[in-house]
Motif scaffolding. Structure first.
Motif, PDB file in Angstrom:
ATOM      1  N   ASP A   6       0.829  -1.209   0.000  1.00 17.12           N
ATOM      2  CA  ASP A   6       0.000   0.000   0.000  1.00 17.12           C
ATOM      3  C   ASP A   6       0.862   1.258   0.000  1.00 17.12           C
ATOM      4  N   ILE A   7       1.859   1.277   0.865  1.00 18.47           N
ATOM      5  CA  ILE A   7       2.729   2.449   0.976  1.00 18.47           C
ATOM      6  C   ILE A   7       3.451   2.705  -0.339  1.00 18.47           C
ATOM      7  N   ALA A   8       4.007   1.661  -0.913  1.00 17.42           N
ATOM      8  CA  ALA A   8       4.802   1.816  -2.132  1.00 17.42           C
ATOM      9  C   ALA A   8       3.958   2.311  -3.298  1.00 17.42           C
ATOM     10  N   TYR A   9       2.811   1.688  -3.535  1.00 20.22           N
ATOM     11  CA  TYR A   9       2.102   2.095  -4.749  1.00 20.22           C
ATOM     12  C   TYR A   9       1.434   3.447  -4.610  1.00 20.22           C
ATOM     13  N   ASN A  10       1.018   3.836  -3.402  1.00 22.80           N
ATOM     14  CA  ASN A  10       0.457   5.179  -3.233  1.00 22.80           C
ATOM     15  C   ASN A  10       1.512   6.248  -3.476  1.00 22.80           C
TER      16      ASN A  10
END
Length: 404
Positions: free
Chosen positions: A215-219
Motif C-alpha cells: 500500500d505504501i509503495a504504490y500510493n
C-alpha cells in the motif's frame, strides 16, 4: 515482547515467526546449512522465471512508455525494502517479510489491473481469475525447474503469508468471506486439498508487514509516476493531506529547487510518514493485544499491522485523488481499453486453437474439458509480459491496437 536471538542471529520478538520451527515444505528436502528456510524461499523466488518477467509487466504505465516509470519489478523491489524496514522495527523475521514482498505480484497479468479484469471476465464460466491466487499457483505448480517437484516448494509460512496477507479468506466453517464470499479462487481451493493454510485465520506479522508495504509503495510511487508523466501537477498536491504539508516544507527549506528534486523530496517524506505511522500504530496494537506467539497473532480478531485512523483517512484521500486523476485519466483509460482488447483476442485465439501455444503448454490437452483448457490458456496468457503479449498479438492478427 523481549526480543530473542534465534536461527540466523536476528533479533526476534515472541510473536515473530521462528524460522527454526517452520512447519516445513510439502515435499521433504534437506535443510540448508547456511540459510534459514525463509532466506532459501526468498532466493528461490528471485531466481524464478515469473520474477524475471516482472521487469516487463505494467505497474500503471506500459513498459515502453519511458524509462522513468515503474514496472512490476521495480515496484516489487520497493515493496521489499519497505517490508524489511517495518519487519525490523517490529522485531520479526525480515527474510520472511522480504520473500512475501518479492512474491506478492508474481500472479499479475500483462497490462496491470486492466489485464486482470479482462482475464477474470473471460474465465468467469471456469472459476474466474485472481492475481493473488495466481501467485500461489505459480509458486506451487507453474514454475517447473526442479527435478523432484513442480513449483518452488516454499515453506508453509511463506505460502500462508502469500495467500492471507490481506486477512482471512474464510470463516471457521470454510465459507469464503469478503471478496471471496461467492467462493474461493480455483488455485487456492485446489491447493487447500494438498495443504491446510489455515485460511480462516490471520497471517503472520511478517505477512501483514508485506501487505502494508505494498500500500505504501504504490500510493507514494504512483504520485511520483503521475507527476513525471504530466498527468498531475505539483500545484494539485497542495490540498492533499501529508503531501501538501511535505510540499510546503520542501519549498520553504529549498527555495528555487527544480521540480524533479521537489518530486523526490515529497515522495520520500510521504513514504517516511506512512512507514513511521505504521510502526507506531502496530507497536501500540502489539502492546494492547500482547500476543505471546505467532499462533496468537493468527487467532487475533483483527489485523495488527496497519495505519492509524488519521493516516488511514489520509491514504484514502490519496487513493481517491490517484483514481480520479491518474488511473481514470482519459488517455490512460484509452490505452488500458486497447490493452484489454489485446488480451481478450489472445485468450480467445489460443482457446480456439490450443495447438498455437508452445508445446509445453498444449502437449497433454487432447480430450481435456473446456475448464482444463481455459485454465491452461489463462496460465499461458497471464504469464506473458506486456512486450511479449504485444508481439504475439502482432504475429497472430493483422492489426494491433495502439498502446501508447
Amino acid at each position: 515482547m523481549t526480543p530473542s536471538i534465534g536461527f540466523g542471529a536476528q533479533p526476534r520478538a515472541c510473536y515473530a515467526v521462528d524460522p527454526g520451527r517452520s512447519k516445513g515444505r510439502l515435499f521433504m528436502e534437506p535443510e540448508s546449512p547456511t540459510r534459514t528456510p525463509f532466506q532459501r524461499d526468498r532466493d528461490r523466488i528471485i531466481h524464478s522465471s515469473a520474477f524475471r518477467r516482472l521487469q516487463y509487466k505494467t505497474q500503471v504505465f506500459l513498459y515502453h512508455e519511458g524509462d522513468l516509470y515503474r514496472t512490476r519489478l521495480t515496484h516489487t523491489l520497493e515493496v521489499s525494502q519497505i517490508a524489511r524496514s517495518i519487519a525490523r522495527a517490529l522485531l520479526v523475521d525480515e527474510d520472511l517479510a522480504e520473500a512475501l514482498a518479492l512474491a506478492h505480484d508474481l500472479g499479475h497479468t500483462p497490462f496491470g489491473h486492466a489485464g486482470e479484469r479482462m482475464l477474470d471476465a473471460l474465465m468467469l464460466p471456469y472459476g474466474g481469475f485472481d492475481h493473488n491466487a495466481q501467485s500461489l499457483r505459480i509458486v506451487t505448480s507453474l514454475e517447473r525447474h526442479y527435478a523432484e517437484f513442480d513449483g518452488l516448494n516454499l515453506a508453509w509460512e511463506t505460502l500462508e503469508g502469500l495467500v492471507k496477507h490481506n486477512g482471512p479468506l474464510t470463516d471457521a466453517s470454510g465459507q469464503g468471506i469478503d471478496q471471496y464470499a461467492n467462493g474461493l479462487p480455483f488455485a487456492i481451493r485446489s491447493y487447500a486439498q494438498e495443504q491446510d493454510l489455515l485460511l480462516e485465520s490471520y497471517a503472520s506479522i511478517e505477512a501483514q508487514a508485506a501487505a502494508i508495504a505494498d500500500d505504501i509503495a504504490y500510493n507514494a510511487h504512483d504520485i511520483d509516476d503521475g507527476l513525471r508523466a504530466g498527468l498531475i501537477s505539483l500545484k494539485q498536491l497542495r490540498d492533499l493531506p501529508l503531501i501538501g504539508a511535505a510540499l510546503v516544507e520542501v519549498y520553504d527549506r529549498y527555495p528555487g529547487l527544480d521540480d524533479s528534486r521537489v518530486v523526490h523530496e515529497i515522495v520520500r517524506r510521504l513514504i517516511t510518514g506512512m512507514v513511521e505511522d505504521v510502526i507506531k500504530t502496530s507497536m501500540a496494537n502489539l502492546t494492547r493485544i500482547s500476543p505471546q506467539n505467532v499462533g496468537e497473532v493468527r487467532n487475533a480478531s483483527e489485523t495488527i499491522v496497519g495505519f492509524s485512523g488519521e493516516m488511514a483517512k489520509t491514504v484514502a484521500e490519496i487513493k481517491k485523488f490517484l483514481f480520479e486523476n491518474v488511473y481514470r485519466e482519459t488517455n490512460v483509460m484509452r490505452v488500458m481499453g486497447n490493452a484489454e482488447q489485446v488480451l481478450k483476442e489472445l485468450f480467445v485465439f489460443h482457446f480456439e486453437h490450443p495447438d498455437s501455444m508452445p508445446f509445453e503448454w498444449q502437449f497433454d490437452l487432447d480430450g481435456s474439458s473446456k475448464e482444463v483448457l481455459a485454465r491452461r490458456v489463462a496460465d499461458y496468457v497471464a504469464g506473458m509480459t506486456d512486450r511479449f503479449a504485444i508481439l504475439e498479438h502482432r504475429r497472430l492478427f493483422d492489426v494491433t491496437p495502439e498502446l501508447r
